[in-house]
Design an enzyme around this catalytic site. Structure first.
Site, short mmCIF file in Angstrom:
data_model
loop_
_atom_site.label_atom_id
_atom_site.label_comp_id
_atom_site.label_asym_id
_atom_site.label_seq_id
_atom_site.Cartn_x
_atom_site.Cartn_y
_atom_site.Cartn_z
N HIS A 69 -3.50 7.22 2.66
CA HIS A 69 -3.88 5.91 2.13
C HIS A 69 -5.30 5.59 2.62
CE1 HIS A 69 -3.85 1.76 1.06
NE2 HIS A 69 -3.72 1.32 2.29
N ASN A 107 -10.16 -0.08 -0.18
CA ASN A 107 -8.69 -0.01 -0.21
C ASN A 107 -8.19 -0.62 -1.53
OD1 ASN A 107 -5.94 -0.33 0.14
ND2 ASN A 107 -6.09 -1.21 2.19
N CYS A 150 0.81 -1.22 0.00
CA CYS A 150 0.00 0.00 0.00
C CYS A 150 0.84 1.27 0.00
CB CYS A 150 -0.94 0.00 1.19
SG CYS A 150 -2.10 -1.36 1.14
#
Ligand code: UT7
Length: 332
Positions: free
Chosen positions: A259, A289, A120
């Site tokens: 994020h 996500n 990520c």
């Protein structure tokens, strides 16, 4: 405001593009496959739905769509690209790199193309690397892609992961600039995080084989609570570090782009660094996500809010553990 890299040539973002697949996976869809509820998911994550790539397509397909979107919106000629860095943990295949596959699909024959796996945090890692390439003056036009087809690795029956993840791709174009666009970056990692967030199968340690088609190591697994806590702490610390060494107050930052993993993580980071809530950009509710794609996609989808000259703080956390923060002056 002091820029610690003021003696070097600068890199700036001059275009941005994005792509999300058409397919939707709503909380109500998930209620049909596991013991969960729309109410619980919205309350604990802020997510209502995610986009899911159709089978038969892969990460490179989304990346190509995002790059084409960028070229159309900003009248960029793909033939000018010198280098492509693709941040992804879900490559189309183990070899060659997804960057090579994308270059081929775009008809680029002599471009320097490679992948960056930092989960990520991949987009921020790749952005820092790409900016450094431009700063050397050896490369002029560098594409940084964040793209993941993570749904291919999500166990649809695992309610601790299926609620979070979706597919997507975002891309930015970097080029030399008189003023610093990419002003600073601070990246770190700690391999002790392996047990808490991983996809163990499909590599050289646990290769896929005909004997193990149902090996559950092919799925993404996580200890959500550990990841949650580490994510808040690491992203907050990285942002504070960047603010301190650039002698900036948080009130000088126009936008925080975190994020997009869980709305509660985003809110906790915002609180920890003391930024006003309305200065935090999100798109998690309808995207979930998307791993390396979250940050470019979030900027792309909120682009109307961002003005030329705005100061952006980007921050990410993911498997590894890996994390970091970047400071940008928006130049477009
Ligand atoms: O990019 C990094 C990727 N990963 C992350 O960022 C993950 C970070 N972690 C998280 O987002 C959260 O830890 C989760 C969303 C995964 C889980 O939320 P949580 O608030 O940490 O829930 P929990 O695991 O502490 O579970 C609380 C309760 C438990 O029930 P009891 O024991 O209190 O009765 C769970 O069994 O909620 C239950 N639960 C669920 N209920 C409905 C856990 N998952 C679900 C679910 N639906 N999906």
């Amino acid at each position: 405001m002091q820029n610690i890299y003021s003696s070097r040539p600068h890199a700036a973002i001059t275009a941005i593009g994005g792509y999300v697949p058409q397919g939707r996976r709503t909380n109500f869809d998930l209620e049909q496959v596991c013991d969960t509820s729309d109410e619980w998911i919205v309350k604990r994550t802020g997510i209502k739905e995610r986009r899911i790539l159709e089978q038969g397509l892969a990460t490179s397909d989304m990346a190509v769509m995002a790059i084409q979107d960028l070229c159309t919106r900003y009248a960029k000629d793909i033939a000018d690209v010198d280098a492509i860095i693709v941040a992804t943990s879900t490559p189309d295949v183990l070899m060659p790199a997804t960057a090579n596959i994308i270059a081929r699909k775009l008809g680029l024959k002599n471009v320097w193309a490679f992948d960056m796996n930092a989960a990520c945090s991949g987009f921020l890692y790749a952005l820092d690397m790409g900016a450094s390439l431009v700063e050397t003056e050896r490369y002029k036009n560098v594409l940084i892609v964040g793209a993941d087809n993570i749904s291919a690795f999500v166990d649809i029956h695992d309610r601790s992961t299926n609620i979070l993840f979706g597919d997507g791709a975002g891309v930015i174009w970097l080029e030399p600039s008189a003023e610093a666009g990419v002003m600073d970056a601070f990246m770190q990692s700690n391999g002790d995080g392996r047990e808490f967030l991983n996809i163990e199968g499909g590599g050289s340690l646990y290769p896929t084989s005909q004997e193990t088609p149902d090996d559950e190591r092919r799925y993404l697994r996580q200890d959500g609570k550990v990841v949650f806590k580490q994510a808040v702490q690491s992203m907050s610390n990285a942002c504070k570090h960047i603010l301190d060494r650039n002698q900036l107050g948080i009130e000088q930052v126009n936008w925080l782009v975190p994020h997009q993993a869980n709305k509660r993580i985003i809110d906790a980071v915002g609180k920890e660094i003391n930024i006003q809530e309305e200065k935090t950009l999100t798109n998690i509710a309808y995207r979930g996500n998307t791993i390396a794609a979250t940050i470019p996609l979030c900027i792309w989808e909120n682009i109307k809010l961002i003005q030329k000259g705005d100061l952006l703080m980007l921050t990410a956390f993911g498997a590894g553990f890996s994390w970091g923060a970047s400071l940008l002056r928006w130049m477009i």
